[in-house]
Design a protein around this motif. Structure first.
Motif, short mmCIF file in Angstrom:
data_model
loop_
_atom_site.label_atom_id
_atom_site.label_comp_id
_atom_site.label_asym_id
_atom_site.label_seq_id
_atom_site.Cartn_x
_atom_site.Cartn_y
_atom_site.Cartn_z
N LYS A 177 0.72 -1.02 -0.02
CA LYS A 177 -0.20 -0.06 -0.28
C LYS A 177 1.01 1.23 -0.11
CE LYS A 177 -3.70 0.30 2.01
NZ LYS A 177 -4.90 0.31 3.29
N VAL A 178 1.05 1.67 -1.09
CA VAL A 178 2.18 2.95 -1.21
C VAL A 178 1.35 4.06 -1.79
CG1 VAL A 178 4.27 3.37 -2.56
CG2 VAL A 178 3.75 0.96 -2.25
N ALA A 179 1.83 5.25 -0.98
CA ALA A 179 1.21 6.44 -1.40
C ALA A 179 2.52 7.21 -2.09
CB ALA A 179 0.89 7.22 -0.30
N ILE A 180 1.99 8.15 -3.10
CA ILE A 180 2.99 8.69 -3.98
C ILE A 180 2.94 10.32 -3.82
CG2 ILE A 180 4.36 9.20 -6.17
CD1 ILE A 180 4.29 6.34 -5.30
N ILE A 181 3.83 10.91 -3.66
CA ILE A 181 3.90 12.34 -3.33
C ILE A 181 5.03 13.21 -4.24
CG2 ILE A 181 3.91 14.59 -1.85
CD1 ILE A 181 3.00 12.88 0.43
N HIS A 182 4.97 13.92 -4.93
CA HIS A 182 6.11 14.63 -5.67
C HIS A 182 5.96 16.16 -5.79
CE1 HIS A 182 3.62 15.61 -9.35
NE2 HIS A 182 3.29 14.68 -9.20
N ASP A 183 7.07 16.85 -6.14
CA ASP A 183 7.05 18.27 -6.11
C ASP A 183 6.94 18.96 -7.48
OD1 ASP A 183 9.30 17.80 -7.52
OD2 ASP A 183 10.83 18.92 -6.10
N GLY A 184 6.36 18.19 -8.17
CA GLY A 184 6.04 18.71 -9.34
C GLY A 184 7.14 19.13 -10.51
N GLY A 185 8.30 18.77 -9.89
CA GLY A 185 9.46 19.11 -10.79
C GLY A 185 9.97 18.20 -11.76
N ASP A 186 10.87 18.51 -12.74
CA ASP A 186 11.50 17.44 -13.79
C ASP A 186 11.98 16.28 -12.84
OD1 ASP A 186 10.43 19.09 -15.74
OD2 ASP A 186 12.65 19.67 -16.31
N LEU A 196 -1.16 15.97 2.96
CA LEU A 196 -1.01 14.93 3.89
C LEU A 196 -2.56 14.28 4.42
CD1 LEU A 196 1.91 16.45 5.97
CD2 LEU A 196 1.64 14.34 4.41
N ALA A 197 -3.52 15.02 4.57
CA ALA A 197 -4.84 14.70 4.78
C ALA A 197 -5.40 13.57 3.75
CB ALA A 197 -5.76 15.97 4.99
N ALA A 198 -4.88 14.07 2.42
CA ALA A 198 -5.77 13.25 1.38
C ALA A 198 -5.02 11.84 1.43
CB ALA A 198 -5.40 14.07 0.14
N VAL A 199 -3.92 11.86 1.69
CA VAL A 199 -2.93 10.67 1.82
C VAL A 199 -3.20 9.88 2.85
CG1 VAL A 199 -0.53 9.90 1.91
CG2 VAL A 199 -0.92 11.81 0.37
N ALA A 200 -3.32 10.52 4.18
CA ALA A 200 -3.78 9.79 5.14
C ALA A 200 -5.17 8.99 5.06
CB ALA A 200 -3.82 10.89 6.30
N SER A 201 -6.09 9.38 4.31
CA SER A 201 -7.26 9.02 4.19
C SER A 201 -7.14 7.60 3.50
CB SER A 201 -8.23 9.79 3.21
OG SER A 201 -7.73 10.01 2.06
N THR A 202 -6.05 7.38 2.79
CA THR A 202 -6.01 6.04 2.02
C THR A 202 -5.19 4.89 2.65
OG1 THR A 202 -3.77 6.60 1.12
CG2 THR A 202 -5.73 7.16 -0.17
N LYS A 203 -4.78 5.47 4.20
CA LYS A 203 -4.05 4.48 4.92
C LYS A 203 -2.76 3.58 4.22
CE LYS A 203 -8.44 3.86 7.83
NZ LYS A 203 -7.99 4.84 8.69
N PRO A 204 -1.92 4.46 3.86
CA PRO A 204 -0.84 3.82 3.18
C PRO A 204 0.13 3.22 4.27
CG PRO A 204 -0.46 6.13 3.40
CD PRO A 204 -1.87 5.93 3.91
#
Length: 400
Positions: free
Chosen positions: A182-191, A228-236
């Motif tokens: 159960k993997v959540a992904i966050i990135h900074d939008g850069g190349d 972080l709230a959106a990610v937390a709702s998925t329980k990664p």
């Protein structure tokens, strides 16, 4: 008497032949400057110039400082070519691609400028490749990992492994070693950050795993609570973050507020180093990171000692690119030496098109980072990533 006279005539004739041969050789070499791209020309008393551009001040200064300082040591350790010394031209871009373009356009007007030892970031590198391609200036980056940088050009080369390789290694490590699905992904939008994050996603999907979340943040902000709230709702079980230290520190400092205190974050080599530990403090505990630190060798130990004596800190404390940075200069200097020649006028000449080819065909060069051989597209990395975890405030290698 006649014997002595004949002997003198013989030696004069021999010297004349030798000088004539040298003159013909020099004239023959000069024709190499008629090729497309011409030659760099360094006059006696001037220096052979290698540039490096990146953020030396500002929020991302740790990368530019570490790279330029490591390369300064490399420059100091180089032997002259026929009496011509070396000079490093460090330029502060603040990480801006626009500034990098201005720097590149300035460099190419200098006949003594021969090579670029690193635009530090991927976006900077992508912006200047067309400029250096047209001017026949080879690039050797210690840190720009964007997967597309080595596509459709002859000048960009790198020692560090590319984003796609790092992202694939990370995803496989998450699945096969850490045993998380159960993997959540966050990135900074850069190349750079998005590029690595997207490769993690594609590698997970190839293994039949769909990420539970995929979120983007805006670099430079001080509050990522909504993401972080959106990610937390998925329980990664784990969060993979693609980006740099400043934003990662904010995520680490805020994640507990959203029920993610026990959820580890796994990040890339762009966020590895002591800075994230200082900014996040105890909140960095359990953070998993990626590094390119090479194995121990006599050459590495010698560099480490010289670096610490010169700068008062150990290499790798600001970024993981110190050793690659040293090697970029060493490789470029070796290739410059292989094609340079002194003309009849006493100037040193470096045929630009020949140098571009010489760098791209580097083979078997023994550096601190290992044996360096470039592929036909300029991938010259000698080693893959090593994964670390923060334990008691320090980075420790994760044993599989």
């Amino acid at each position: 008497m006649n014997h002595k006279k004949n002997s003198l005539v013989f030696w004069i004739a021999l010297l004349a032949i030798a000088f004539s041969a040298l003159s013909v050789s020099a004239q023959s070499d000069m024709t190499r400057c008629d090729a497309e791209g011409g030659c760099a020309r360094i006059e006696p008393g001037d220096t052979i110039k290698i540039g490096v551009a990146g953020p030396i001040t500002g929020e991302y200064a740790m990368y530019g400082q570490d790279i330029t300082e490591s390369q300064a040591i490399a420059i100091e350790n180089l032997e002259p070519i026929e009496g011509f010394g070396w000079e490093l031209l460090p330029e502060d871009t603040l990480g801006s691609a626009e500034t990098a373009v201005a720097v590149a356009n300035k460099w190419i007007t200098d006949p003594t400028f021969v090579a670029d030892a690193g635009n530090v970031f991927t976006a900077e590198s992508a912006a200047v490749i067309p400029i250096f391609e047209k001017a026949f200036i080879p690039m050797m980056s210690p840190s720009a990992t964007g997967a597309n940088l080595t596509v459709d050009n002859d000048v960009f080369n790198r020692l560090v492994f590319q984003d796609s390789a790092q992202g694939a290694f990370a995803a496989e490590f998450i699945l096969n070693t850490l045993k998380f699905s159960k993997v959540a992904i966050i990135h900074d939008g850069g190349d750079y950050g998005k590029g690595i994050a997207d490769t993690v996603v594609s590698t997970l999907r190839d293994a039949g795993i769909e990420p539970v979340a995929y979120e983007s943040i805006t670099a430079g902000e001080a509050d990522y609570g909504a993401v972080l709230a959106a990610v937390a709702s998925t329980k990664p079980e784990i969060i993979y973050y693609g980006g740099f230290t400043a934003e990662l520190s904010v995520l680490l400092n805020q994640k507990a507020q959203f029920g993610l205190a026990g959820t580890p974050i796994f990040s890339d080599d762009g966020a590895f180093g002591v800075e994230v530990l200082e900014k996040a403090g105890a909140n960095a505990e359990g953070l998993i990171g990626t590094s390119t630190v090479p194995g121990e060798s006599e050459a590495k130990l010698a560099f480490d000692a010289e670096y610490e004596e010169k700068y008062g800190r150990v290499p790798g404390s600001m970024s993981s690119f110190a050793w690659f940075s040293y090697d970029t200069v060493q490789v470029l200097a070796d290739r410059i030496r292989s094609v340079a020649f002194v003309g009849e006028d006493g100037n040193l000449y470096v045929p630009r098109a020949e140098l571009v080819k010489a760098v791209r065909t580097t083979s078997g060069f023994q550096g601190i980072t290992g044996e360096i051989t470039c592929s036909e597209v300029g991938e010259c990395n000698a080693s893959g990533p090593t994964f670390y975890r923060v334990v008691d405030g320090k980075w420790e290698i994760i044993s599989e």
